[in-house]
Design a protein around this motif. Structure first.
Motif, mmCIF file in Angstrom:
data_model
loop_
_atom_site.group_PDB
_atom_site.id
_atom_site.type_symbol
_atom_site.label_atom_id
_atom_site.label_comp_id
_atom_site.label_asym_id
_atom_site.label_seq_id
_atom_site.Cartn_x
_atom_site.Cartn_y
_atom_site.Cartn_z
ATOM 1 N N ALA A 54 0.900 -1.106 -0.038
ATOM 2 C CA ALA A 54 0.128 0.112 -0.035
ATOM 3 C C ALA A 54 0.869 1.188 0.019
ATOM 4 N N ARG A 55 0.406 2.303 -0.778
ATOM 5 C CA ARG A 55 1.301 3.585 -0.697
ATOM 6 C C ARG A 55 0.382 4.438 0.104
ATOM 7 N N ARG A 56 1.292 5.771 0.506
ATOM 8 C CA ARG A 56 0.524 6.787 0.991
ATOM 9 C C ARG A 56 -0.299 7.442 -0.188
ATOM 10 N N LYS A 57 -1.149 8.246 0.354
ATOM 11 C CA LYS A 57 -2.101 8.946 -0.541
ATOM 12 C C LYS A 57 -1.338 9.938 -1.225
ATOM 13 N N ALA A 58 -1.463 9.939 -2.511
ATOM 14 C CA ALA A 58 -0.631 10.860 -3.389
ATOM 15 C C ALA A 58 -1.258 12.239 -3.418
ATOM 16 N N GLY A 59 -0.427 13.260 -3.316
ATOM 17 C CA GLY A 59 -0.716 14.653 -3.166
ATOM 18 C C GLY A 59 -1.356 15.207 -4.599
ATOM 19 N N PHE A 60 -2.622 15.686 -4.374
ATOM 20 C CA PHE A 60 -3.410 15.955 -5.561
ATOM 21 C C PHE A 60 -3.147 17.539 -6.124
ATOM 22 N N HIS A 61 -2.971 18.390 -4.920
ATOM 23 C CA HIS A 61 -3.093 19.609 -5.472
ATOM 24 C C HIS A 61 -1.283 19.919 -5.581
ATOM 25 N N GLY A 62 -0.903 20.759 -6.655
ATOM 26 C CA GLY A 62 0.495 21.314 -7.006
ATOM 27 C C GLY A 62 0.641 22.081 -8.289
ATOM 28 N N VAL A 63 1.729 22.525 -8.379
ATOM 29 C CA VAL A 63 2.145 23.233 -9.677
ATOM 30 C C VAL A 63 1.902 22.447 -10.897
ATOM 31 N N GLN A 65 0.974 18.155 -12.188
ATOM 32 C CA GLN A 65 0.175 17.025 -11.994
ATOM 33 C C GLN A 65 0.873 15.924 -11.378
ATOM 34 N N ALA A 66 0.428 15.031 -10.531
ATOM 35 C CA ALA A 66 0.934 13.752 -10.077
ATOM 36 C C ALA A 66 1.098 12.832 -11.060
#
Length: 420
Positions: A54-63, A65-66
């Motif tokens: 399992a991975r940590r939640k990916a950050g959605f917000h930012g300059v 895209q993930a």
């Protein structure tokens, strides 16, 4: 608006779904069937291990895209989509909806509770709670979005065109191009497929799948970079994009060079490459290694000992150790002139079972990101024309897209600057 009553029905379903907002789903029965509507959607589910971490939640917000500079995940689905929205207003609503669903799916949470007479707001394939699970959603736009439908012709990224057929390609139009691209990646196949169904249901009537390919990444065996179906490590020589200076130079489009809205995005190339593995498996290991320029077991260049050793081309001008027409020598000659043509490679294996002749149908979903299509991908592709590997691979689909800038905060949405 169209005169087709069926199209109007689909569109009304989409607009109703968009109006419900984050955590809710439109109550159009069978909404996920949009993904089965295209002749080019058949794909085998990603073959990932059930023990994938399992991975940590990916950050959605930012300059940005993930899903671009982050590590390749174990499972992915790549979709090319045709926009069926009628006008710019509906296109705006569509991208709002994609953003809202992506924000919820990547963050996780409890699906909205609808009335007892409504269909459930979630497929339930991940249980009563959506876990996030490291999911990334990466969206792009194709050149065809900038035709006359939405009044965007003057905002097209300067290098964005339909992907041409390069030497040695055997392109099938049904597997090429598209108005939008969408890549969903996560550690587990069920997370990817859950997100795919959710977004499809919420955008019914706004976009339809043109083609889709599922992929997977194998665990490192025994260590280092994962391997492709040819048995060789895939992606060893990627630039160090963890360094922001390198990423800014090779991956991200900055302010000033392109239309202002593009800042923070990146040119995305997708290539669907069939690998003729049954023929490859009959080739001697020595010939395989000379075609690639690397040893199969360790991934080291033929003049080195370890995977990440830098090949010494300048000390082998005649190609006695690493042939002049080897893949690594053509793709990345490691000269001052070609330093700026490096690109960020993101490869996934695919397996579609058998073709109509009973041959194994497997290969590579090649995805790469770069600041300039001509300077980077096209230049590399031209150097690779006629390489010995072309007898064992057959590119048959894909497209050029522009990965949109990131969503800055909860008030922002994918494509806002483009459509403003």
């Amino acid at each position: 608006m169209t005169d087709n009553p069926h199209s109007d029905l689909h569109r009304r379903g989409f607009l109703r779904g968009a109006a419900l907002g984050v955590g809710a789903v439109g109550a159009v029965a069978g909404g996920a069937t949009v993904l089965a509507g295209s002749a080019a959607t058949a794909a085998t589910p990603s073959a990932t291990s059930p023990a994938a971490p399992a991975r940590r939640k990916a950050g959605f917000h930012g300059v940005h895209q993930a899903g671009i500079v982050e590590d390749v995940q174990l499972s992915t689905a790549f979709l090319s989509l045709d926009v069926t929205a009628a006008d710019r207003r509906e296109l705006t609503e569509l991208l709002h909806t994609v953003t809202e669903r992506a924000r919820f799916l990547t963050s996780g949470g409890t699906p909205a509770a609808l009335g007892i007479t409504d269909s459930p707001s979630d497929s339930g394939t991940l249980g009563p709670q959506v876990p996030g699970d490291g999911l990334t959603v990466t969206a792009g736009v194709g050149a065809s979005l900038f035709d006359g439908r939405f009044g965007l012709a003057d905002r097209k990224p300067l290098r964005l065109t339909r992907m041409p057929a390069f030497d040695d390609d055997d392109l099938d139009e049904a597997w090429c191009h598209g108005d939008l691209s969408l890549q969903l990646s996560a550690p587990h196949a069920d997370t990817v497929l859950h997100a795919l169904r959710d977004i499809a249901r919420n955008t019914r009537g706004g976009m339809q799948v043109r083609w889709r390919m599922d992929g997977f990444t194998s665990p490192p065996r025994p260590s280092g970079t994962p391997r492709n179906h040819l048995g060789f490590k895939d992606g060893t020589a990627n630039p160090e994009v963890a360094d922001p200076a390198v990423a800014d130079h090779l991956v991200w489009v900055g302010a000033g060079a392109e239309p202002a809205w593009t800042a923070g995005g990146s040119y995305q190339v997708v290539r669907l490459i069939r690998m003729l593995v049954e023929f490859w498996d009959r080739v001697s290991i020595t010939e395989q290694e000379r075609m690639l320029g690397r040893t199969r077991d360790t991934g080291a260049p033929l003049d080195g000992s370890h995977e990440f050793d830098t090949p010494k081309f300048s000390q082998d001008p005649a190609g006695d150790v690493i042939p002049l027409d080897s893949h690594i020598r053509l793709a990345n000659p490691r000269t001052a002139k070609t330093e700026n043509s490096r690109l960020l490679r993101r490869g996934y294996n695919y397996d579609r079972g058998m073709d109509s002749n009973g041959n194994l149908d497997m290969g590579l979903v090649f995805v790469c990101y770069q600041q300039d299509l001509e300077r980077q991908f096209a230049a590399v592709q031209q150097r690779l024309a006629g390489e010995p590997m072309v007898d064992y691979i057959s590119p048959f689909g894909g497209g050029y897209f522009y990965a949109l800038p990131g969503v800055r905060d909860r008030t922002d949405w994918l494509g806002r600057a483009l459509l403003a």
